[in-house]
Design a protein around this motif. Structure first.
Motif, mmCIF file in Angstrom:
data_model
loop_
_atom_site.group_PDB
_atom_site.id
_atom_site.type_symbol
_atom_site.label_atom_id
_atom_site.label_comp_id
_atom_site.label_asym_id
_atom_site.label_seq_id
_atom_site.Cartn_x
_atom_site.Cartn_y
_atom_site.Cartn_z
ATOM 1 N N ASN A 128 0.839 -1.094 0.047
ATOM 2 C CA ASN A 128 0.330 0.125 -0.031
ATOM 3 C C ASN A 128 0.822 1.365 -0.038
ATOM 4 O OD1 ASN A 128 -2.386 -1.048 -0.154
ATOM 5 N ND2 ASN A 128 -2.627 -1.450 2.144
ATOM 6 N N SER A 129 1.862 1.510 0.563
ATOM 7 C CA SER A 129 2.873 2.650 0.916
ATOM 8 C C SER A 129 3.254 2.789 -0.883
ATOM 9 C CB SER A 129 3.538 2.325 2.050
ATOM 10 O OG SER A 129 2.890 2.570 3.448
ATOM 11 N N ALA A 130 3.925 1.533 -0.993
ATOM 12 C CA ALA A 130 5.062 1.643 -2.093
ATOM 13 C C ALA A 130 3.424 1.983 -3.192
ATOM 14 C CB ALA A 130 5.339 0.183 -2.298
ATOM 15 N N ILE A 131 1.928 1.808 -3.505
ATOM 16 C CA ILE A 131 1.779 2.161 -4.581
ATOM 17 C C ILE A 131 1.153 3.478 -4.451
ATOM 18 C CG2 ILE A 131 -0.975 2.259 -5.604
ATOM 19 C CD1 ILE A 131 -0.307 -0.824 -4.638
ATOM 20 N N GLU A 132 1.133 4.336 -3.251
ATOM 21 C CA GLU A 132 0.491 5.742 -2.915
ATOM 22 C C GLU A 132 1.724 6.513 -3.093
ATOM 23 O OE1 GLU A 132 -0.880 5.419 1.183
ATOM 24 O OE2 GLU A 132 -2.547 4.099 0.688
ATOM 25 N N ALA A 133 3.169 5.930 -2.355
ATOM 26 C CA ALA A 133 4.323 6.959 -2.982
ATOM 27 C C ALA A 133 4.878 6.897 -4.963
ATOM 28 C CB ALA A 133 5.765 6.080 -2.087
#
Length: 523
Positions: A128-133
């Motif tokens: 989730n953090s990778a996609i949002e970043a």
């Protein structure tokens, strides 16, 4: 009895058969005559629906019917031009357009919230953090918008203001190396005036229908858009752009509607008239403050003014601070004393603004910047209805604009390996369906008295009618981000040696001579 005998008897004058034939023929003629006659006018008469009555009081009320596209074909360009003029020169129209951008998009734009899960109720936080970043990086200025002058949030605000003003907005999707970013995807915002309203074509002979510049199939599904080279071009030349390259967004108000209607259309005349009225009142007050007057002669001529100090044919100016002039014999002074604006100016303006606010579907107090006589309950009641409208528009904008862009961005980012984990490895494209889960969070609003809302939210959670996730979403934040932020804060406190004192739980205040860096009080 055979047919010949029946025919012979029917020919006898006065026979029942002949009379029956005549009666049936007359009835058929009467029915045909009634069908060919127009509906009777109910002038002055009351019918089942009083709004359909035609009399001298309703003579100016249009009663004809036309298809929505036929109405727009004749009026859309004029509506858009006048809406743009109001947006530039009318105070309240400009405020409305800013309200749309500020409340639908907000200061930070829409927030992407990836919802990847390893198992039910077990979010994949790293993914989730990778996609949002990766999305945040693409949405920054210099990447998402082709000119490099706008971020994705800026582009959203421009699109929303254009949609509210013009009724519709256009964006072209730029793909490949021309996009200038690793994903190969960027947006080019276009002036909707380039969409040729006067280009229309009936279907037939292997040609598709064109309705006000939009080429459609038999189901009115867009196939292409005919764009002029410039928004102000008056030539008939236009370029055909396939529909797959264009995002054309508008809020439909009728079935079979192909183009958008300016959102201010119902209030535009009132906005213009109120602006002209206010200008006239301002000029009247200005002239009244100048204490103007006119010099009159007995016979109504201007002869003799040259003897009073002015050259023949020139206007005489006798006004000077603290100076009183003497007029020649026979002349008199007629003062001009403007009594306007008077005591009815303010209530009249408020009445018109309330009507305009209804047409724009916004609260009067916000549009007019008028908080006089407003209390907590009354302003809350008005704001609640308005915020429902903003939320509705947010959901529409997500479906019409954000989702098509994100869907293509995600596919291209996964293919190009632009979404990477903390260890540097790209998300596997084989699991793209798993990583595609996401939500959008629009801006939310706080209240004048937040304590009451906090207490209400706490009671909702306590009684089980709401969850912390729902409360966080209502406030425009992700509960996972809240938890992560609290954990980071507590870790910072633990490593800093600071002792936090919560006075609301009976904590004792630090001594007056204690070092300020050791103890910090929570509000």
């Amino acid at each position: 009895m055979d047919f010949a005998q029946v025919r012979q008897r029917a020919a006898v004058p006065g026979s029942p058969i002949l009379n029956a034939f005549k009666a049936e023929r007359e009835a058929a003629r009467a029915m045909q005559s009634a069908r060919s006659q127009p509906l009777p006018s109910r002038s002055g008469a009351r019918g089942p629906f009083s709004a359909a009555t035609s009399d001298r009081f309703t003579a100016s009320w249009m009663a004809g019917q036309r298809a929505i596209n036929d109405e727009l074909r004749g009026d859309l360009d004029a509506l858009r031009s006048r809406a743009r003029d109001l947006g530039k020169n009318n105070d309240y129209a400009r405020k409305f357009l800013r309200m749309v951008a500020r409340n639908v998009v907000g200061a930070n734009g829409f927030t992407l919230q990836a919802r990847v899960q390893d198992a039910p109720a077990k979010p994949d936080s790293l993914a989730n953090s990778a996609i949002e970043a990766a999305w945040f990086k693409w949405a920054k200025r210099g990447s998402a918008e082709i000119t490099g002058r706008m971020s994705f949030a800026d582009a959203c605000r421009v699109m929303m203001m254009a949609t509210a003003r013009d009724g519709e907005s256009l964006a072209r999707i730029v793909r490949g190396s021309a996009a200038g970013n690793p994903e190969g995807l960027a947006l080019q915002l276009l002036d909707v005036a380039r969409l040729d309203t006067q280009r229309n074509q009936a279907p037939g002979r292997g040609r598709n229908a064109i309705i006000m510049g939009v080429e459609v199939d038999d189901y009115q599904r867009p196939l292409a858009y005919w764009l002029k080279d410039r928004a102000d071009a008056s030539t008939s030349s236009a370029t055909r752009i396939p529909a797959g390259e264009i995002l054309h967004i508008y809020v439909p108000e009728a079935a079979e509607q192909v183009r958008g209607i300016p959102w201010m259309h119902a209030s535009m005349l009132s906005l213009h008239d109120l602006g002209e009225f206010n200008r006239s009142a301002l000029l009247a007050a200005r002239k009244g403050a100048d204490t103007l007057g006119f010099i009159t002669s007995p016979d109504g001529t201007a002869q003799g003014l040259g003897d009073m100090g002015g050259a023949e044919g020139e206007a005489l100016q006798i006004s000077a601070p603290g100076t009183y002039d003497v007029l020649p014999e026979g002349y008199s002074m007629q003062a001009y004393d403007s009594k306007y604006p008077n005591e009815v100016f303010d209530p009249f303006t408020k009445a018109i603004l309330r009507r305009i606010s209804s047409g724009l579907d916004v609260a009067y107090n916000g549009l007019a910047n008028d908080l006089e006589g407003v209390n907590f309950s009354s302003i809350r009641a008005g704001v609640l209805e308005e915020r429902d409208q903003w939320t509705t528009l947010q959901n529409w904008f997500i479906d019409a604009f954000l989702e098509p862009i994100y869907t293509e961005w995600f596919a291209r980012a996964m293919t190009a390996g632009c979404i990477t984990m903390p260890n540097g490895s790209a998300l596997p494209i084989a699991k793209a369906a798993k990583f595609a889960a996401h939500e959008w969070q629009g801006r939310r609003w706080t209240w004048v008295d937040p304590l009451k809302d906090i207490e209400a939210a706490r009671l909702e959670v306590k009684t089980g009618i709401a969850s912390p996730q729902m409360i966080a979403a209502r406030n425009g934040v992700d509960v996972e981000d809240v938890i992560a932020s609290i954990a980071a804060f507590e870790a910072m406190v633990a490593t800093s040696g600071v002792t936090l004192v919560d006075y609301s739980n009976g904590g004792s205040a630090p001594a007056a001579d204690a070092a300020p860096a050791v103890s910090t009080a929570l509000p």
